[in-house]
Design a protein around this motif. Structure first.
Motif, PDB file in Angstrom:
ATOM      1  N   ASP A 195       0.827  -1.220   0.000  1.00 50.89           N
ATOM      2  CA  ASP A 195       0.000   0.000   0.000  1.00 50.89           C
ATOM      3  C   ASP A 195       0.859   1.267   0.000  1.00 50.89           C
ATOM      4  O   ASP A 195       0.612   2.203   0.768  1.00 50.89           O
ATOM      5  CB  ASP A 195      -0.932  -0.010   1.216  1.00 50.89           C
ATOM      6  CG  ASP A 195      -2.068   1.006   1.089  1.00 50.89           C
ATOM      7  OD1 ASP A 195      -2.425   1.353  -0.056  1.00 50.89           O
ATOM      8  OD2 ASP A 195      -2.570   1.455   2.131  1.00 50.89           O
ATOM      9  N   HIS A 214      -0.614  17.255  -3.540  1.00 55.11           N
ATOM     10  CA  HIS A 214      -1.518  16.808  -2.475  1.00 55.11           C
ATOM     11  C   HIS A 214      -2.310  15.621  -2.948  1.00 55.11           C
ATOM     12  O   HIS A 214      -2.298  15.283  -4.128  1.00 55.11           O
ATOM     13  CB  HIS A 214      -2.412  17.945  -1.997  1.00 55.11           C
ATOM     14  CG  HIS A 214      -3.205  18.595  -3.076  1.00 55.11           C
ATOM     15  ND1 HIS A 214      -4.397  18.100  -3.528  1.00 55.11           N
ATOM     16  CD2 HIS A 214      -2.958  19.711  -3.820  1.00 55.11           C
ATOM     17  CE1 HIS A 214      -4.894  18.908  -4.482  1.00 55.11           C
ATOM     18  NE2 HIS A 214      -4.043  19.867  -4.674  1.00 55.11           N
ATOM     19  N   GLU A 258      -0.237   6.040  -3.932  1.00 47.77           N
ATOM     20  CA  GLU A 258      -1.486   6.792  -3.770  1.00 47.77           C
ATOM     21  C   GLU A 258      -1.638   7.799  -4.899  1.00 47.77           C
ATOM     22  O   GLU A 258      -0.658   8.210  -5.537  1.00 47.77           O
ATOM     23  CB  GLU A 258      -1.494   7.530  -2.430  1.00 47.77           C
ATOM     24  CG  GLU A 258      -0.479   8.649  -2.318  1.00 47.77           C
ATOM     25  CD  GLU A 258      -0.620   9.441  -1.026  1.00 47.77           C
ATOM     26  OE1 GLU A 258      -1.473   9.076  -0.202  1.00 47.77           O
ATOM     27  OE2 GLU A 258       0.133  10.424  -0.860  1.00 47.77           O
ATOM     28  N   HIS A 307      -0.067   8.891  -9.924  1.00 49.20           N
ATOM     29  CA  HIS A 307       0.114   8.366  -8.571  1.00 49.20           C
ATOM     30  C   HIS A 307       1.581   8.519  -8.198  1.00 49.20           C
ATOM     31  O   HIS A 307       2.451   8.661  -9.061  1.00 49.20           O
ATOM     32  CB  HIS A 307      -0.303   6.900  -8.489  1.00 49.20           C
ATOM     33  CG  HIS A 307      -1.771   6.677  -8.697  1.00 49.20           C
ATOM     34  ND1 HIS A 307      -2.398   6.875  -9.918  1.00 49.20           N
ATOM     35  CD2 HIS A 307      -2.747   6.269  -7.835  1.00 49.20           C
ATOM     36  CE1 HIS A 307      -3.687   6.602  -9.793  1.00 49.20           C
ATOM     37  NE2 HIS A 307      -3.917   6.224  -8.549  1.00 49.20           N
ATOM     38  N   CYS A 308       1.848   8.489  -6.902  1.00 47.14           N
ATOM     39  CA  CYS A 308       3.229   8.570  -6.437  1.00 47.14           C
ATOM     40  C   CYS A 308       3.386   7.697  -5.197  1.00 47.14           C
ATOM     41  O   CYS A 308       2.402   7.186  -4.644  1.00 47.14           O
ATOM     42  CB  CYS A 308       3.627  10.014  -6.142  1.00 47.14           C
ATOM     43  SG  CYS A 308       2.821  10.722  -4.689  1.00 47.14           S
ATOM     44  N   VAL A 311      -2.124  11.310  -6.711  1.00 44.60           N
ATOM     45  CA  VAL A 311      -1.565  12.627  -6.403  1.00 44.60           C
ATOM     46  C   VAL A 311      -2.082  13.629  -7.435  1.00 44.60           C
ATOM     47  O   VAL A 311      -2.236  13.306  -8.609  1.00 44.60           O
ATOM     48  CB  VAL A 311      -0.016  12.602  -6.394  1.00 44.60           C
ATOM     49  CG1 VAL A 311       0.536  12.231  -7.772  1.00 44.60           C
ATOM     50  CG2 VAL A 311       0.558  13.925  -5.931  1.00 44.60           C
ATOM     51  N   THR A 321       3.991   6.969  -1.287  1.00 41.17           N
ATOM     52  CA  THR A 321       3.605   7.648  -0.060  1.00 41.17           C
ATOM     53  C   THR A 321       4.773   7.591   0.921  1.00 41.17           C
ATOM     54  O   THR A 321       5.072   6.532   1.481  1.00 41.17           O
ATOM     55  CB  THR A 321       2.378   6.967   0.574  1.00 41.17           C
ATOM     56  OG1 THR A 321       1.358   6.832  -0.409  1.00 41.17           O
ATOM     57  CG2 THR A 321       1.846   7.789   1.726  1.00 41.17           C
ATOM     58  N   GLU A 322       5.436   8.724   1.124  1.00 41.44           N
ATOM     59  CA  GLU A 322       6.640   8.736   1.938  1.00 41.44           C
ATOM     60  C   GLU A 322       6.365   8.287   3.365  1.00 41.44           C
ATOM     61  O   GLU A 322       7.161   7.554   3.970  1.00 41.44           O
ATOM     62  CB  GLU A 322       7.260  10.136   1.936  1.00 41.44           C
ATOM     63  CG  GLU A 322       8.598  10.208   2.651  1.00 41.44           C
ATOM     64  CD  GLU A 322       9.315  11.518   2.404  1.00 41.44           C
ATOM     65  OE1 GLU A 322      10.350  11.729   3.058  1.00 41.44           O
ATOM     66  OE2 GLU A 322       8.849  12.324   1.570  1.00 41.44           O
ATOM     67  N   GLU A 323       5.235   8.693   3.940  1.00 41.57           N
ATOM     68  CA  GLU A 323       4.934   8.325   5.315  1.00 41.57           C
ATOM     69  C   GLU A 323       4.796   6.812   5.473  1.00 41.57           C
ATOM     70  O   GLU A 323       5.249   6.235   6.470  1.00 41.57           O
ATOM     71  CB  GLU A 323       3.644   9.018   5.777  1.00 41.57           C
ATOM     72  CG  GLU A 323       3.730  10.523   5.897  1.00 41.57           C
ATOM     73  CD  GLU A 323       3.643  11.233   4.539  1.00 41.57           C
ATOM     74  OE1 GLU A 323       3.352  10.543   3.524  1.00 41.57           O
ATOM     75  OE2 GLU A 323       3.878  12.456   4.492  1.00 41.57           O
ATOM     76  N   ARG A 324       4.187   6.156   4.488  1.00 41.13           N
ATOM     77  CA  ARG A 324       4.019   4.707   4.582  1.00 41.13           C
ATOM     78  C   ARG A 324       5.353   3.990   4.382  1.00 41.13           C
ATOM     79  O   ARG A 324       5.586   2.930   4.973  1.00 41.13           O
ATOM     80  CB  ARG A 324       2.987   4.235   3.563  1.00 41.13           C
ATOM     81  CG  ARG A 324       1.578   4.742   3.860  1.00 41.13           C
ATOM     82  CD  ARG A 324       0.609   4.363   2.765  1.00 41.13           C
ATOM     83  NE  ARG A 324      -0.669   5.061   2.932  1.00 41.13           N
ATOM     84  CZ  ARG A 324      -1.594   5.152   1.977  1.00 41.13           C
ATOM     85  NH1 ARG A 324      -1.390   4.572   0.800  1.00 41.13           N
ATOM     86  NH2 ARG A 324      -2.713   5.810   2.188  1.00 41.13           N
TER      87      ARG A 324
END
Length: 249
Positions: free
Chosen positions: A168, A249, A171, A191-192, A173, A194-197
């Motif tokens: 996952d 975003h 996401e 899509h790109c 963008v 997700t750095e946080e994940r």
């Protein structure tokens, strides 16, 4: 219309390929498919984004501009970046397939194909395909090697993206482009990562990704997003007003 043929030293003995970079030779494109094997080079100049392939997966692309037919790295002097992605460099060659009925040989083999209607194909100038006695030139050998690398890269790219989806990490963008003339534009359909994940991945998962050869291209794709602002700067150079920026975003 493309006219795809198998390359041979009888019909194509006198053909040459123009290697100049110009819109007239098909380089005015806003993006090109890219592969994990070249992410290290691609991320030095272009954003790496992902587009849905219609089959539940994603295709990595290197972004060159913000609208159809716009390549912000292309000028009258050629391609203004230190690396040109493989799918751009391979033109006008393609991977073809030929059925074989010989015993002991695969039923279907890969062959080097050429779009003889491509604007790069010439009889007057460019790199020759064959030597006077019919042997392949180093240029044609390099083209064949590049296509083989691309062929192998396709499967690696599919498994790489599959791993990203399983964890996952992709996401949607929307890139909101604010130009120095005050205009605001949105780039959608991409899509790109997700750095946080990615940061939340466990050590065990990171180890698995690394063992599969996915960790380095993953980080290269993340780092490449800094080049969105570079594209904005290049776009702003064509305008006459105060500088602005880009938001994602």
């Amino acid at each position: 219309m493309p006219d795809i043929v198998l390359v041979n030293n009888v019909e194509h003995q006198d053909l040459r390929i123009i290697t100049d970079r110009s819109a007239r030779y098909g380089d005015a494109v806003m993006q090109a498919q890219t592969f994990p094997f070249e992410f290290r080079n691609v991320q030095a100049f272009y954003p790496i984004l992902f587009q849905q392939d219609g089959q539940g997966g994603y295709i990595p692309v290197a972004l060159f501009g913000f609208q159809h037919g716009e390549n912000l790295f292309l000028s009258d002097e050629g391609w203004q970046a230190g690396y040109v992605p493989a799918m751009v460099r391979r033109e006008p060659f393609l991977i073809g397939f030929q059925d074989s009925k010989e015993p002991g040989r695969p039923a279907r083999t890969r062959v080097l194909s050429l779009d003889v209607e491509h604007p790069r194909v010439s009889r007057e100038r460019g790199e020759p395909l064959f030597q006077p006695l019919g042997g392949r030139t180093p240029f044609l050998e390099e083209a064949a090697d590049l296509l083989e690398t691309i062929y192998l890269g396709l499967e690696h790219s599919r498994t790489f993206v599959r791993a990203l989806v399983e964890h996952d990490l992709i996401e949607a963008v929307t890139l909101e482009i604010v130009l120095r003339d005050g205009s605001r534009n949105q780039l959608i359909g991409y899509h790109c990562l997700t750095e946080e994940r990615v940061q939340a991945l466990s050590g065990a998962t990171l180890g698995e990704l690394n063992a599969e050869g996915y960790l380095m291209p993953l980080f290269m794709a993340l780092a490449s997003m800094a080049n969105v602002q570079r594209l904005v700067d290049l776009k702003n150079q064509t305008l006459n007003a105060e500088p602005a920026g880009a938001l994602a975003h």
